[in-house]
Design a protein around this motif. Structure first.
Motif, mmCIF file in Angstrom:
data_model
loop_
_atom_site.group_PDB
_atom_site.id
_atom_site.type_symbol
_atom_site.label_atom_id
_atom_site.label_comp_id
_atom_site.label_asym_id
_atom_site.label_seq_id
_atom_site.Cartn_x
_atom_site.Cartn_y
_atom_site.Cartn_z
ATOM 1 N N PRO A 115 0.809 -1.222 0.000
ATOM 2 C CA PRO A 115 0.000 0.000 0.000
ATOM 3 C C PRO A 115 0.846 1.278 0.000
ATOM 4 O O PRO A 115 0.396 2.301 0.497
ATOM 5 C CB PRO A 115 -0.780 -0.139 1.319
ATOM 6 C CG PRO A 115 0.131 -0.907 2.209
ATOM 7 C CD PRO A 115 0.964 -1.796 1.347
ATOM 8 N N PHE A 116 2.058 1.207 -0.542
ATOM 9 C CA PHE A 116 2.972 2.358 -0.442
ATOM 10 C C PHE A 116 3.109 3.153 -1.741
ATOM 11 O O PHE A 116 3.925 4.064 -1.818
ATOM 12 C CB PHE A 116 4.367 1.898 0.012
ATOM 13 C CG PHE A 116 4.348 1.026 1.236
ATOM 14 C CD1 PHE A 116 3.646 1.417 2.379
ATOM 15 C CD2 PHE A 116 5.021 -0.190 1.251
ATOM 16 C CE1 PHE A 116 3.622 0.604 3.505
ATOM 17 C CE2 PHE A 116 5.000 -1.002 2.376
ATOM 18 C CZ PHE A 116 4.299 -0.615 3.504
ATOM 19 N N ILE A 117 2.345 2.752 -2.773
ATOM 20 C CA ILE A 117 2.428 3.478 -4.044
ATOM 21 C C ILE A 117 2.040 4.935 -3.782
ATOM 22 O O ILE A 117 1.043 5.214 -3.120
ATOM 23 C CB ILE A 117 1.447 2.874 -5.092
ATOM 24 C CG1 ILE A 117 1.799 1.412 -5.376
ATOM 25 C CG2 ILE A 117 1.414 3.695 -6.371
ATOM 26 C CD1 ILE A 117 2.957 1.185 -6.299
ATOM 27 N N GLY A 118 2.856 5.848 -4.279
ATOM 28 C CA GLY A 118 2.582 7.282 -4.058
ATOM 29 C C GLY A 118 3.326 7.821 -2.851
ATOM 30 O O GLY A 118 3.408 9.035 -2.658
ATOM 31 N N THR A 119 3.871 6.926 -2.032
ATOM 32 C CA THR A 119 4.665 7.372 -0.880
ATOM 33 C C THR A 119 6.015 7.880 -1.393
ATOM 34 O O THR A 119 6.624 7.237 -2.247
ATOM 35 C CB THR A 119 4.920 6.176 0.081
ATOM 36 O OG1 THR A 119 3.674 5.591 0.410
ATOM 37 C CG2 THR A 119 5.647 6.598 1.341
ATOM 38 N N PRO A 120 6.478 9.038 -0.913
ATOM 39 C CA PRO A 120 7.797 9.507 -1.353
ATOM 40 C C PRO A 120 8.864 8.438 -1.073
ATOM 41 O O PRO A 120 8.773 7.719 -0.079
ATOM 42 C CB PRO A 120 8.048 10.748 -0.477
ATOM 43 C CG PRO A 120 6.713 11.162 0.015
ATOM 44 C CD PRO A 120 5.846 9.933 0.064
#
Ligand code: NAP
Length: 297
Positions: A38-43
């Motif tokens: 669920p880390f897509i889009g996390t810097p």
């Protein structure tokens, strides 16, 4: 600092990527197929499909990633799957590790391999890092073969052996605690062996140990697991009692009666003195692990 993680969609992979991101590392997560994290889009987070049996894809991703460190957690990790698909298990666990090492050698990238207590035969238990490996099933054989390859890597290498990892499964495989919760909640009986000895490991303790190893640039073999010696049945019983579920649904069995395709080493359990002294590793108790696992359920 850029860290490449293999098996990132897995049980350990999720927690490892999350911890690396929270410590400010740049994470290049790789896994079989699409991203389940669920880390897509996390810097600082990127994901690339990378199947270790696809050598072209693996070559491309590893070279483009140009990572500063590799955590190699991908594997067929279920002993019975390895026993039933020996050729594939060898292709992924042994040949896949060999390919990664070959690619890492080009840039001399520090390499950490996640291994297992199943490299030991389980005749004596309390294994130290330098004890002789002697696997009793094909999973253990593939992991021991991969360890040998890692040991001749010319760059900085580490092998982390861990044991019966538990915690809340987020993206990867289930584990003893989550299965006990599921089965007993559904009122179903669950047979668990009481003659195998382990030192079970809370997943975030393992991750904390891996971060320490990364920070210290540790080189060599390290055992990262819990300190409490328990059988799977004892773990299941404590889990049932902790969750207020019916312990009578747990069927106490033993390795002879409980037939599985892959033989299990009977008494493992790893000594963690080296990791405590050199890395400052300190795992929590099993009760604390239970609390952490079920804290927000
Ligand atoms: N869990 C334990 O109790 C335990 C104990 C000792 C050691 N270990 C070791 O710890 C590591 C992590 O295990 P885990 O518990 O996180 O298991 P896991 O949830 O099964 O994770 C392993 C990951 O490897 C991936 N993988 C399998 N074949 C691959 C391939 N050909 N190419 C790329 N990725 C592939 C799997 O992908 P899919 O998700 O798509 O299947 C999975 O995401 C493994 O090396 C295992 O041997 C685990």
């Amino acid at each position: 600092m850029k860290i490449l993680v293999t098996g990132a969609n897995g049980f350990l992979g999720y927690y490892l990527c999350r911890a690396l991101l929270s410590h400010g590392y740049q994470v290049v997560a790789t896994g079989r197929g699409e991203c389940r994290l669920p880390f897509i889009g996390t810097p600082n987070f990127s994901y690339f499909p990378m199947d270790l049996v696809d050598s072209n894809q693996t070559r491309t991703i590893v070279s483009q990633a140009a990572a500063d460190f590799i955590f190699h957690a991908a594997a067929i990790g279920k002993p019975d799957d390895c026993e039933l698909n020996k050729e594939l298990a060898t292709r992924i666990n042994t040949a896949g590790t060999s390919l990664l090492l070959e690619l890492a050698t080009i840039s001399c990238t520090p390499f950490c391999y996640i291994s297992t207590d199943f490299v030991f035969d389980g005749n004596s238990g309390n294994y130290k890092e330098e004890d002789l490996v002697n696997p009793v099933n094909h999973y253990g054989v593939t992991k021991a073969e991969a360890e040998l390859l890692v040991r001749s890597y010319p760059g900085v290498w580490s092998i982390v052996r861990t044991v019966l990892v538990y915690g809340r499964p987020m993206t990867g495989r289930s584990n003893l605690l989550s299965i006990v919760q599921e089965k007993l909640n559904a009122g179903q009986p669950y047979a668990v062996v009481d003659d195998q000895i382990r030192t079970p490991t809370y997943v975030e303790d393992l991750v904390n140990g891996l971060l320490l190893l990364l920070q210290k640039r540790a080189n060599g073999i390290y055992h990262l697991c819990g300190e409490e010696v328990l059988t799977p049945y004892q773990m299941a019983l404590q889990t049932a009692n902790y969750l207020g579920l019916d312990p009578a649904l747990l069927i106490r069995t033993n390795s002879n009666a409980f037939k599985q395709p892959a033989r299990r080493p009977l008494i493992t359990g790893l000594i963690i003195d080296k990791s405590k002294q050199e890395l400052g590793f300190q795992p929590r108790s099993f009760l604390q692990g239970l609390q952490a696992t079920f804290s927000s359920s």
